[in-house]
Each structure stands twice: as structure tokens, then as C-alpha cells.
Motif scaffolding. Sequence first.
Motif: not given
Lengths: 193, 251
Positions: A12, A47-49, A112, A139, B93, B97, B117, B119-123, B166, B197
Motif C-alpha cells: 500500500n 505488504v502481502g506474501e 496475525p 500487522v 487500496l 484504504a 488474500a 493478491e493483497f495479503g491477509s492483513q 486476516g 483477531p
Amino acid sequence: MKIAIIDYDSGNIQSVLFALERLGFTGTVTNDWSKIKSADKVLFPGVGEAGSAMKKLKEKGLDVLIPTLKQPVLGICLGMQLLCKSTQEGNTEGLGIFNANAIRFSNAVKVPQMGWNTIYDLNSPLFANIKENEYMYLVHSFYVPKCEESIATTNYETEYSSALQKNNFYGVQFHPEKSGKFGAQILSNFLAL
Amino acid sequence: MLTKRIIPCLDIKNGRTVKGVNFVDLKDAGDPVELAKKYTETGADELVFLDISATEERRKTLIPLVREVAKAINIPFTVGGGISSVEDVKLLLQNGADKISINSSAVKNPKLITELAKEFGSQCVVVAIDAKEIDGQWKVHLMGGKTATERDVFEWANEVEQRGAGEILFTSMNNDGTKKGFANEALAKLSETVNIPIIASGGAGTMQHVADAFINGKADAALAASIFHFQEIEIPELKRFLKLNNLAIRL
């Protein structure tokens, strides 16, 4: 001041750009070698994998460029982990700047880790005017254990490195761009290095 | 220590906040950006924007709004409402966001969670679950609780976690709007079921209710709308109260 934000389609970047704007700076999002090399400061968010992020870095040859940079470089979140030797996430080999390996939290805690936690044992100009136990927003599912290059510590399941430094390379596990005014202070400190 | 989060939720329609927000000291309480700033300054840990506009209107107003909010505030925020594709999320995003929340679209197409998840990650993937207890069974509901499904909430929560969400935003439709407290038993069971969480939503009326959601409901965060909008509870006061109750809180 020329600030380059490394563009590798991961993360991001907009939040970082807006955070710089709030401090009165403009960042350039780029994967151009000459622009990154000539910048005064380099931000390496992510961020991400880890595995796919590393793949994207390699596609653009940035894995070769980044370790050669001489100006202050700040890895944020996954960016910090990619500056390590490796991360357990996808068994990914990192850029090897920091002599550390990121590993996953166990299921003894929620993964996480998501939210505000404190940073302490602060030991770097990056934390000028930041008091011990200040709150930062984090995070992440993987963490870097305490090591010689730790410049900040956080406790979640165990005490781990929430920031690292080696020569001109800095890394923060938290998101300074999303950590209120104290996060902004840390970004500002980095830009003043 | 990781702190418990307090999350005000703003309902947005056509780029404006709705639900008769009542802030005397704001010039324009209908302006989501001004409200977001106000909540940030008073100690909110995160914000959630729920867009309730029709799809056509949403396209025109939501993206510029997200951009304005992202420019103005320096804490994380989540955007939800009408999100049904990877492209929707990408646009949000890209405009600042931090996380997105999906609800009905995830139930209709669970693969969307996996795709997001990956493509952009679980977070950044929050799955909102609207739940209602019927004859002792917690069932997933759609359309703000109007439409029942056959899905068991806890099974669905498990699937959502496996697919890479996430975080879970759990709203009890039995409690929502009652101001009689959160569905703590269900929340606690949810926390035992999954290891991601949980944000508790629905039922906040007093400061003790929020404390109970953390202590008895084992929630990681509490979301509320009207108690904050109508200044029935001020965030600094709430956070001091929670801290006095030995909860980890960012002051």
C-alpha cells in the motif's frame, strides 16, 4: 529532498505517499535504477506474501540494486523482512542485509498480530523524540527475533525486533505511516538522517 | 503488550455520513473526513467506513472519499460495503484504504476471500459476519440480517480463516441496536474457534459493555457507531475506563 519509494507492485504505497505529503514532502514511486540511486532517501514498503513480493523484486532486478544503495534506506513491514537473510514465509530467501531470519508466531497467540503495541529499548537516531514504550501500529504474522542489529523491541508471544539497523539500512516492522503523530515523527527522523 | 482496539464505524451514503451524527463542535458532521479527523484526534485506534450507497452512486463517490480520508488521517482504516471483486479492492487500496471488509460477496463466492488474500495479503482482508441466533443456532445472515442462510457461523468462521482472512468482524443481529451489550458468549466461542483477531460489533450501550466484550467475549477490538456519534460515550473516557479495568489500552 528526493525521496524514492521502491515500486514493485507490492503493498500500500499510497499510505506512505500521503504520510510524506503530511510532512511536506513528495515521494516518487519508481522502479527506475537511476532514480532510486540518485534519491536522497529510499523507502522500501511492502505488504502481502514474501515469496511473491521477492519474485516481483527480482523481475525488476531490484534485488541486485537495493543492497548496493549508499543513502539511508528504510524497509517497512514486509520491506524490513525482505532485507533479512530469509523469512519462513514461503521459505523465501531475502536480500541478506540484516543478519537475521524472520519466523512465524506460533498459534499460542492470534496470528496475525494486528493493532497497536509498544516499542522499547530504542537505540537509534530514528527514534529521536520518541519515548520508550510508545505505541505503533503493527500487522504481521512473521517476526524477526532479537539480534545484534535490533534497535527497537516489541513483545508479542516473545520479545522480538520491531526495528533493525545496519549501516545505512533501517527496517521497521510497524507502520510509521499509520501510527499517528509518533509514527510521523519517526518518518520525519528518517528523512532528517 | 498488544492493546485492545476501539473502532468507530461511520455509515456513508453518497459520500456523506448518515445516521444523524450529532457533533456540536463540528462545522459539518455529515462530512466523513471531518469526523474521521475528530475520531483520530480523540484516540480511535482504527476507523471503519461502511458504504451503504447503491452501486451506481458508490462508484462516483466512494473512491474520492477514500482518498480524502487517507490524506487526512494517520491511523488505519477499513472500507466495506458492496465490494465484490479483486478490481474493487485494488481501486480502494490504491486510493489509500488499509483494509477492506467483505460480507455478502464472500458468502456468495467464498473463493473471493482466497483471491484477495493471495493478491493483497491477509492483513487487508476483513470478513464481516452478520449472525443471528435462532433456536440456539448461530446462523450467517445477509442483507444486514434480513436474509437468513443455512450456514453455521462457527463453521463459516473456520472456512474464512482457512481461506486467508486476516480478521473477522462479527455482528450479532440479536444485539445490534439494543444497547444491551455484545453477544459475549458467541464472541468467546468464535475466539476459540479461530486464531485470527475478532472485532466485536452490535450492542454497545455502556462502557462496561465494551469491557465485557474484551473480558468475557475475548474480543480483540470493539466496534460501535451511535454511542460515539451521539457522544453518549467519549473515546478518551472509554479508554481510561478500560485501562482501569486492567485491559491493555493505548492512551
